[in-house]
Write a protein that holds these residues in place. Structure first.
Motif, PDB file in Angstrom:
ATOM      1  N   PHE A 250      -2.779   5.186   8.170  1.00 27.60           N
ATOM      2  CA  PHE A 250      -3.762   4.939   7.115  1.00 27.60           C
ATOM      3  C   PHE A 250      -5.162   5.313   7.601  1.00 27.60           C
ATOM      4  O   PHE A 250      -5.906   6.014   6.920  1.00 27.60           O
ATOM      5  N   ALA A 251      -5.518   4.862   8.790  1.00 28.04           N
ATOM      6  CA  ALA A 251      -6.853   5.134   9.329  1.00 28.04           C
ATOM      7  C   ALA A 251      -7.072   6.633   9.541  1.00 28.04           C
ATOM      8  O   ALA A 251      -8.144   7.166   9.246  1.00 28.04           O
ATOM      9  N   ARG A 252      -6.044   7.336  10.026  1.00 29.08           N
ATOM     10  CA  ARG A 252      -6.172   8.766  10.329  1.00 29.08           C
ATOM     11  C   ARG A 252      -6.366   9.616   9.073  1.00 29.08           C
ATOM     12  O   ARG A 252      -7.074  10.614   9.100  1.00 29.08           O
ATOM     13  N   VAL A 253      -5.737   9.220   7.966  1.00 27.79           N
ATOM     14  CA  VAL A 253      -5.782  10.075   6.769  1.00 27.79           C
ATOM     15  C   VAL A 253      -6.709   9.556   5.681  1.00 27.79           C
ATOM     16  O   VAL A 253      -6.763  10.121   4.601  1.00 27.79           O
ATOM     17  N   GLN A 254      -7.448   8.480   5.964  1.00 29.08           N
ATOM     18  CA  GLN A 254      -8.262   7.858   4.927  1.00 29.08           C
ATOM     19  C   GLN A 254      -9.228   8.830   4.257  1.00 29.08           C
ATOM     20  O   GLN A 254      -9.476   8.737   3.068  1.00 29.08           O
ATOM     21  N   THR A 255      -9.777   9.779   4.996  1.00 28.27           N
ATOM     22  CA  THR A 255     -10.713  10.739   4.406  1.00 28.27           C
ATOM     23  C   THR A 255     -10.136  12.151   4.379  1.00 28.27           C
ATOM     24  O   THR A 255     -10.869  13.118   4.198  1.00 28.27           O
ATOM     25  N   HIS A 256      -8.836  12.281   4.563  1.00 29.64           N
ATOM     26  CA  HIS A 256      -8.214  13.612   4.566  1.00 29.64           C
ATOM     27  C   HIS A 256      -8.111  14.144   3.137  1.00 29.64           C
ATOM     28  O   HIS A 256      -7.627  13.445   2.250  1.00 29.64           O
ATOM     29  N   PRO A 257      -8.555  15.385   2.893  1.00 28.68           N
ATOM     30  CA  PRO A 257      -8.572  15.909   1.514  1.00 28.68           C
ATOM     31  C   PRO A 257      -7.198  16.092   0.876  1.00 28.68           C
ATOM     32  O   PRO A 257      -7.094  16.116  -0.344  1.00 28.68           O
ATOM     33  N   ALA A 258      -6.130  16.209   1.663  1.00 24.18           N
ATOM     34  CA  ALA A 258      -4.807  16.447   1.086  1.00 24.18           C
ATOM     35  C   ALA A 258      -4.049  15.161   0.801  1.00 24.18           C
ATOM     36  O   ALA A 258      -2.971  15.195   0.239  1.00 24.18           O
ATOM     37  N   VAL A 259      -4.601  14.029   1.192  1.00 22.19           N
ATOM     38  CA  VAL A 259      -3.859  12.775   1.134  1.00 22.19           C
ATOM     39  C   VAL A 259      -4.506  11.827   0.125  1.00 22.19           C
ATOM     40  O   VAL A 259      -5.720  11.664   0.108  1.00 22.19           O
ATOM     41  N   ILE A 260      -3.674  11.218  -0.715  1.00 19.42           N
ATOM     42  CA  ILE A 260      -4.178  10.251  -1.693  1.00 19.42           C
ATOM     43  C   ILE A 260      -3.987   8.854  -1.111  1.00 19.42           C
ATOM     44  O   ILE A 260      -2.853   8.399  -0.925  1.00 19.42           O
ATOM     45  N   VAL A 261      -5.115   8.227  -0.772  1.00 20.55           N
ATOM     46  CA  VAL A 261      -5.112   6.906  -0.158  1.00 20.55           C
ATOM     47  C   VAL A 261      -5.745   5.935  -1.145  1.00 20.55           C
ATOM     48  O   VAL A 261      -6.804   6.232  -1.700  1.00 20.55           O
ATOM     49  N   PRO A 262      -5.124   4.774  -1.364  1.00 24.32           N
ATOM     50  CA  PRO A 262      -5.714   3.824  -2.311  1.00 24.32           C
ATOM     51  C   PRO A 262      -7.024   3.257  -1.784  1.00 24.32           C
ATOM     52  O   PRO A 262      -7.219   3.145  -0.581  1.00 24.32           O
TER      53      PRO A 262
ATOM     54  N   PHE B 277       4.601   7.432   0.932  1.00 26.34           N
ATOM     55  CA  PHE B 277       4.889   6.602   2.101  1.00 26.34           C
ATOM     56  C   PHE B 277       4.497   5.161   1.778  1.00 26.34           C
ATOM     57  O   PHE B 277       3.313   4.821   1.793  1.00 26.34           O
ATOM     58  N   PRO B 278       5.478   4.302   1.457  1.00 34.11           N
ATOM     59  CA  PRO B 278       5.155   2.898   1.179  1.00 34.11           C
ATOM     60  C   PRO B 278       4.917   2.137   2.488  1.00 34.11           C
ATOM     61  O   PRO B 278       5.507   2.473   3.516  1.00 34.11           O
ATOM     62  N   ASN B 279       4.045   1.137   2.439  1.00 31.61           N
ATOM     63  CA  ASN B 279       3.756   0.281   3.591  1.00 31.61           C
ATOM     64  C   ASN B 279       3.455   1.093   4.859  1.00 31.61           C
ATOM     65  O   ASN B 279       4.147   0.970   5.865  1.00 31.61           O
ATOM     66  N   PRO B 280       2.428   1.946   4.817  1.00 37.67           N
ATOM     67  CA  PRO B 280       2.135   2.808   5.968  1.00 37.67           C
ATOM     68  C   PRO B 280       1.624   2.009   7.161  1.00 37.67           C
ATOM     69  O   PRO B 280       1.139   0.882   7.017  1.00 37.67           O
ATOM     70  N   SER B 281       1.719   2.609   8.336  1.00 35.28           N
ATOM     71  CA  SER B 281       1.156   1.971   9.524  1.00 35.28           C
ATOM     72  C   SER B 281      -0.369   2.021   9.433  1.00 35.28           C
ATOM     73  O   SER B 281      -0.943   2.906   8.783  1.00 35.28           O
ATOM     74  N   GLU B 282      -1.021   1.089  10.100  1.00 38.83           N
ATOM     75  CA  GLU B 282      -2.485   1.080  10.101  1.00 38.83           C
ATOM     76  C   GLU B 282      -3.042   2.354  10.715  1.00 38.83           C
ATOM     77  O   GLU B 282      -4.036   2.893  10.247  1.00 38.83           O
ATOM     78  N   SER B 283      -2.391   2.855  11.773  1.00 39.44           N
ATOM     79  CA  SER B 283      -2.905   4.059  12.437  1.00 39.44           C
ATOM     80  C   SER B 283      -2.819   5.278  11.518  1.00 39.44           C
ATOM     81  O   SER B 283      -3.747   6.089  11.457  1.00 39.44           O
TER      82      SER B 283
ATOM     83  N   VAL C 112       0.881  -1.179   0.000  1.00 39.91           N
ATOM     84  CA  VAL C 112       0.000   0.000   0.000  1.00 39.91           C
ATOM     85  C   VAL C 112       0.913   1.221   0.000  1.00 39.91           C
ATOM     86  O   VAL C 112       1.958   1.226   0.650  1.00 39.91           O
ATOM     87  N   GLU C 113       0.524   2.240  -0.767  1.00 36.17           N
ATOM     88  CA  GLU C 113       1.261   3.505  -0.773  1.00 36.17           C
ATOM     89  C   GLU C 113       0.297   4.647  -0.501  1.00 36.17           C
ATOM     90  O   GLU C 113      -0.786   4.699  -1.070  1.00 36.17           O
ATOM     91  N   ILE C 114       0.723   5.541   0.370  1.00 35.40           N
ATOM     92  CA  ILE C 114      -0.018   6.779   0.609  1.00 35.40           C
ATOM     93  C   ILE C 114       0.803   7.905   0.002  1.00 35.40           C
ATOM     94  O   ILE C 114       2.010   7.980   0.211  1.00 35.40           O
ATOM     95  N   SER C 115       0.141   8.751  -0.765  1.00 36.21           N
ATOM     96  CA  SER C 115       0.819   9.867  -1.420  1.00 36.21           C
ATOM     97  C   SER C 115       0.263  11.188  -0.870  1.00 36.21           C
ATOM     98  O   SER C 115      -0.942  11.346  -0.736  1.00 36.21           O
ATOM     99  N   VAL C 116       1.166  12.107  -0.559  1.00 30.61           N
ATOM    100  CA  VAL C 116       0.771  13.403  -0.028  1.00 30.61           C
ATOM    101  C   VAL C 116       1.320  14.500  -0.946  1.00 30.61           C
ATOM    102  O   VAL C 116       2.510  14.809  -0.903  1.00 30.61           O
ATOM    103  N   PRO C 117       0.468  15.080  -1.809  1.00 35.35           N
ATOM    104  CA  PRO C 117       0.908  16.195  -2.651  1.00 35.35           C
ATOM    105  C   PRO C 117       1.138  17.444  -1.784  1.00 35.35           C
ATOM    106  O   PRO C 117       0.294  17.778  -0.947  1.00 35.35           O
ATOM    107  N   ILE C 118       2.279  18.082  -1.968  1.00 35.14           N
ATOM    108  CA  ILE C 118       2.582  19.288  -1.206  1.00 35.14           C
ATOM    109  C   ILE C 118       3.029  20.405  -2.152  1.00 35.14           C
ATOM    110  O   ILE C 118       3.460  20.153  -3.276  1.00 35.14           O
TER     111      ILE C 118
END
Length: 174
Positions: free
Chosen positions: A149-161, A141-147, A15-21
């Motif tokens: 992932f859970a915290r940013v799942q609906t965050h508008p600035a974060v791209i979550v698969p 962020f490859p292989n993110p922690s569950e916490s 899993v990868e989380i991407s944060v555009p800045i």
């Protein structure tokens, strides 16, 4: 060696989380208020690509100013991650991002050049039109922690698969 905190939250494999800045500067010419040592007011910043709050991802930002400034190492502990000053000269910033503990334990160093004068030097500088220089980047962020992932799942600035429906991550209910 892993810190004990890191072991308390499982990692999500593949899993990868991407944060555009966006990071950059905006500089305003002070016009009649300008002096020889303070001709511009400027702000350096790090923010979400659409100006979103990056607090759930970034813990603090350190801006390294030119050594001629008082306390050239400036620490911003909470959003908005920005710093304003007055001055007369252009220089390069070092910008160090420190992430929340469950995100990443390494800092990310960025560099940005403060520009005070517009490219088209067609005479007098305007007090109405600021000089804005920005850079866009994506922090992955490859292989993110569950916490995390859970915290940013609906965050508008974060791209979550999108996770498959069979994937069960115990999320706190809102």
């Amino acid at each position: 060696m892993h810190s004990p905190k890191e072991n308390t939250s499982k990692r999500l494999k593949d899993v990868e989380i991407s944060v555009p800045i966006v990071y950059g500067t905006i500089a305003f010419y002070l016009g009649r208020k300008a002096s020889e040592s303070q001709s511009h007011k400027w702000t350096v910043y790090v923010r979400g690509a659409k100006n979103e709050d990056l607090g759930p991802v970034i813990k603090r930002v350190i801006f390294q100013l030119h050594p001629s400034f008082n306390n050239p190492t400036r620490v911003v502990e909470s959003p908005p991650f920005e710093l304003s000053e007055c001055g007369w000269g252009e220089f390069e910033f070092a910008i160090s991002l420190f992430f929340q503990p469950d995100v990443c334990d390494k800092q990310l160093d960025l560099y940005h050049h403060l520009k005070l004068y517009p490219e088209d030097e067609s005479g007098l500088q305007s007090t109405k039109k600021p000089v804005v220089i920005e850079s866009y980047d994506e922090i992955v962020f490859p292989n993110p922690s569950e916490s995390f992932f859970a915290r940013v799942q609906t965050h508008p600035a974060v791209i979550v698969p999108q996770m498959p429906t069979c994937f069960n991550l115990s999320l706190p209910c809102n």
